[in-house]
Scaffold this motif. Structure first.
Motif, PDB file in Angstrom:
ATOM      1  N   SER A 124       0.815  -1.025   0.033  1.00  0.00           N
ATOM      2  CA  SER A 124      -0.052   0.143   0.157  1.00  0.00           C
ATOM      3  C   SER A 124       1.006   1.255   0.020  1.00  0.00           C
ATOM      4  O   SER A 124       0.525   2.280  -0.620  1.00  0.00           O
ATOM      5  CB  SER A 124      -0.984  -0.041   1.269  1.00  0.00           C
ATOM      6  OG  SER A 124      -1.828  -1.002   1.051  1.00  0.00           O
ATOM      7  N   ALA A 125       1.944   1.397   0.813  1.00  0.00           N
ATOM      8  CA  ALA A 125       2.721   2.500   1.002  1.00  0.00           C
ATOM      9  C   ALA A 125       3.450   2.696  -0.443  1.00  0.00           C
ATOM     10  O   ALA A 125       3.471   3.805  -0.670  1.00  0.00           O
ATOM     11  CB  ALA A 125       3.814   2.263   1.970  1.00  0.00           C
ATOM     12  N   PHE A 146       5.230   5.897  -4.291  1.00  0.00           N
ATOM     13  CA  PHE A 146       6.148   5.627  -5.448  1.00  0.00           C
ATOM     14  C   PHE A 146       5.544   5.478  -6.668  1.00  0.00           C
ATOM     15  O   PHE A 146       5.901   5.047  -7.486  1.00  0.00           O
ATOM     16  CB  PHE A 146       7.115   4.199  -5.101  1.00  0.00           C
ATOM     17  CG  PHE A 146       8.305   4.650  -4.371  1.00  0.00           C
ATOM     18  CD1 PHE A 146       8.747   5.823  -3.639  1.00  0.00           C
ATOM     19  CD2 PHE A 146       9.464   3.815  -4.215  1.00  0.00           C
ATOM     20  CE1 PHE A 146       9.889   6.267  -3.031  1.00  0.00           C
ATOM     21  CE2 PHE A 146      10.726   4.064  -3.671  1.00  0.00           C
ATOM     22  CZ  PHE A 146      10.679   5.244  -3.101  1.00  0.00           C
ATOM     23  N   ASP A 147       4.192   5.015  -6.698  1.00  0.00           N
ATOM     24  CA  ASP A 147       3.366   4.996  -7.633  1.00  0.00           C
ATOM     25  C   ASP A 147       3.589   3.548  -8.402  1.00  0.00           C
ATOM     26  O   ASP A 147       3.575   3.600  -9.600  1.00  0.00           O
ATOM     27  CB  ASP A 147       3.257   6.170  -8.705  1.00  0.00           C
ATOM     28  CG  ASP A 147       2.079   6.191  -9.526  1.00  0.00           C
ATOM     29  OD1 ASP A 147       1.111   5.800  -9.153  1.00  0.00           O
ATOM     30  OD2 ASP A 147       2.244   6.672 -10.545  1.00  0.00           O
ATOM     31  N   SER A 171       8.087   7.568   5.804  1.00  0.00           N
ATOM     32  CA  SER A 171       7.170   7.926   6.964  1.00  0.00           C
ATOM     33  C   SER A 171       5.838   6.897   6.547  1.00  0.00           C
ATOM     34  O   SER A 171       5.364   6.459   7.747  1.00  0.00           O
ATOM     35  CB  SER A 171       6.759   9.336   6.632  1.00  0.00           C
ATOM     36  OG  SER A 171       5.680   9.752   7.529  1.00  0.00           O
ATOM     37  N   ARG A 172       5.238   6.864   5.267  1.00  0.00           N
ATOM     38  CA  ARG A 172       4.034   6.146   5.300  1.00  0.00           C
ATOM     39  C   ARG A 172       4.165   4.673   5.706  1.00  0.00           C
ATOM     40  O   ARG A 172       3.267   4.183   6.007  1.00  0.00           O
ATOM     41  CB  ARG A 172       3.590   6.377   3.906  1.00  0.00           C
ATOM     42  CG  ARG A 172       2.434   5.862   3.365  1.00  0.00           C
ATOM     43  CD  ARG A 172       1.352   6.559   4.066  1.00  0.00           C
ATOM     44  NE  ARG A 172      -0.068   6.136   3.773  1.00  0.00           N
ATOM     45  CZ  ARG A 172      -1.102   6.034   4.636  1.00  0.00           C
ATOM     46  NH1 ARG A 172      -1.009   6.296   5.875  1.00  0.00           N
ATOM     47  NH2 ARG A 172      -2.379   5.540   3.916  1.00  0.00           N
ATOM     48  N   ILE A 173       5.473   4.104   5.208  1.00  0.00           N
ATOM     49  CA  ILE A 173       5.772   2.493   5.712  1.00  0.00           C
ATOM     50  C   ILE A 173       5.532   2.633   7.226  1.00  0.00           C
ATOM     51  O   ILE A 173       4.687   1.691   7.816  1.00  0.00           O
ATOM     52  CB  ILE A 173       6.919   2.001   5.293  1.00  0.00           C
ATOM     53  CG1 ILE A 173       6.935   1.843   3.722  1.00  0.00           C
ATOM     54  CG2 ILE A 173       7.261   0.982   6.007  1.00  0.00           C
ATOM     55  CD1 ILE A 173       8.395   1.547   3.061  1.00  0.00           C
ATOM     56  N   ALA A 174       6.302   3.323   7.910  1.00  0.00           N
ATOM     57  CA  ALA A 174       6.122   3.324   9.538  1.00  0.00           C
ATOM     58  C   ALA A 174       4.585   3.552  10.079  1.00  0.00           C
ATOM     59  O   ALA A 174       4.209   2.756  10.699  1.00  0.00           O
ATOM     60  CB  ALA A 174       7.249   4.210   9.924  1.00  0.00           C
TER      61      ALA A 174
END
Length: 127
Positions: free
Chosen positions: A26-27, A32-33, A87-90
């Motif tokens: 998802s992240a 990263f599209d 940041s999004r992964i975390a």
């Protein structure tokens, strides 16, 4: 294109591991599209004696729930995109499966597009 390798301590449930995979995918899709169906990921599980880490390196207190994530991707993203991805992964891993942000270690390896062969012995990204 991205290839993601995840290292964790042995003993986590199938649901826990699937939640990691889902959150990472998802992240990467969001930030990263990456293309749909581009979810090439593997999880490596390690015994205690094969999983060593700095418990407080850079004053970040880590636990045995540490997740080490290595992403190999095309060298096409900006510094801002990379920071947003970390940041999004975390953030997503904290939501599901409940991993502390301090226990999320990410290494990004960037390569040229011609360094991929996605099957059939071809270099699909060479123009």
């Amino acid at each position: 294109m991205a290839l993601t390798r995840i290292s964790i301590r042995k003993g986590k449930s199938a649901e826990y591991k699937q939640a990691i995979l889902n959150s990472l995918y998802s992240a990467m899709r969001e930030v990263f599209d990456i293309a749909d169906d581009n979810d090439f990921m593997v999880i490596h599980e390690h015994e205690h004696d094969g999983f060593v880490y700095g418990k407080s390196y850079l004053n970040i207190e880590r636990t045995d729930d540490l997740v080490i994530i290595q992403i190999t991707a095309n060298d096409t993203r900006t510094t801002e995109q990379k920071q947003a991805l970390y940041s999004r992964i975390a953030e997503l891993l904290q939501l599901e499966p409940g991993i502390r942000p301090e226990d999320v270690f990410i290494s990004l390896i960037e390569i040229k597009k011609e360094n991929w062969s996605l099957g059939s012995g071809l270099a699909q990204y060479i123009d």
